[in-house]
Design a protein around this motif. Structure first.
Motif, mmCIF file in Angstrom:
data_model
loop_
_atom_site.group_PDB
_atom_site.id
_atom_site.type_symbol
_atom_site.label_atom_id
_atom_site.label_comp_id
_atom_site.label_asym_id
_atom_site.label_seq_id
_atom_site.Cartn_x
_atom_site.Cartn_y
_atom_site.Cartn_z
ATOM 1 N N ARG A 121 -57.624 -6.799 -77.872
ATOM 2 C CA ARG A 121 -58.437 -6.093 -76.948
ATOM 3 C C ARG A 121 -59.863 -6.394 -77.342
ATOM 4 O O ARG A 121 -60.771 -5.542 -77.219
ATOM 5 N N ILE A 122 -60.145 -7.688 -77.225
ATOM 6 C CA ILE A 122 -61.590 -8.195 -77.293
ATOM 7 C C ILE A 122 -62.009 -8.732 -75.841
ATOM 8 O O ILE A 122 -61.316 -9.343 -75.164
ATOM 9 N N LEU A 123 -63.015 -7.746 -75.564
ATOM 10 C CA LEU A 123 -63.568 -8.003 -73.914
ATOM 11 C C LEU A 123 -64.504 -9.330 -73.915
ATOM 12 O O LEU A 123 -64.804 -9.684 -75.083
ATOM 13 N N ASN A 146 -56.799 -10.738 -75.501
ATOM 14 C CA ASN A 146 -56.045 -9.742 -74.841
ATOM 15 C C ASN A 146 -55.432 -8.636 -75.660
ATOM 16 O O ASN A 146 -55.555 -7.647 -75.677
ATOM 17 N N GLN A 147 -54.468 -9.507 -76.475
ATOM 18 C CA GLN A 147 -53.842 -8.665 -77.438
ATOM 19 C C GLN A 147 -54.785 -8.156 -78.517
ATOM 20 O O GLN A 147 -54.447 -6.775 -78.944
ATOM 21 N N TRP A 166 -68.244 -10.663 -81.571
ATOM 22 C CA TRP A 166 -66.887 -10.643 -82.339
ATOM 23 C C TRP A 166 -66.861 -11.643 -83.192
ATOM 24 O O TRP A 166 -66.739 -11.855 -84.464
#
Length: 132
Positions: free
Chosen positions: A33-35, A30-31, A42
């Motif tokens: 910003r990885i969906l 979340n921090q 990733w």
């Protein structure tokens, strides 16, 4: 700052506890910003970066890089054999790479909620790179 010395070699092992749980990994993603839908790409990119960096360092050191087909190989015994064969008495010997069984995060579809979710599960996908 400090110094660590030893007679033979020093091995560090550890876990980033924050990333070793679903909650911690979810917070990190979340921090960062990885969906969830992008997690696999990733992670594969990060693994490639680590592997390339290790192999580049091995090349700089002029040591052998060997991929092992089984996690059951005694890596220390193999490193000692390589050292004996090449008459290496000090310094780096080789870089061994293998896929090991582990508990690792993965993204799965939840049929009930019809959403993706992050879970920690037993897998055989952890790349282990050992410098001897």
């Amino acid at each position: 700052m400090g110094a660590i010395s030893g007679l033979d070699r020093i091995r560090f092992r550890g876990t980033l506890r924050w990333l070793a749980s679903e909650r911690g990994m979810g917070t990190f993603m979340n921090q960062a910003r990885i969906l969830l839908k992008d997690f696999s790409g990733w992670v594969n990119g990060l693994t490639a970066q680590v592997r390339d960096s290790c192999e580049s360092r091995a090349k700089d050191l002029g040591i052998e890089v060997r991929y092992l087909m089984s996690s059951g190989v005694d890596k220390e015994k193999l490193a000692r054999q390589i050292a004996a064969d090449k008459r290496i008495t000090e310094g780096s010997i080789c870089l061994l790479s293998v896929v090991e069984p582990c508990i690792a995060p993965m993204v799965k579809g939840n049929k009930a909620s019809k959403k993706l979710e992050l879970v920690m599960a037993p897998r055989k996908v952890c790349l282990c790179v050992s410098l001897f």
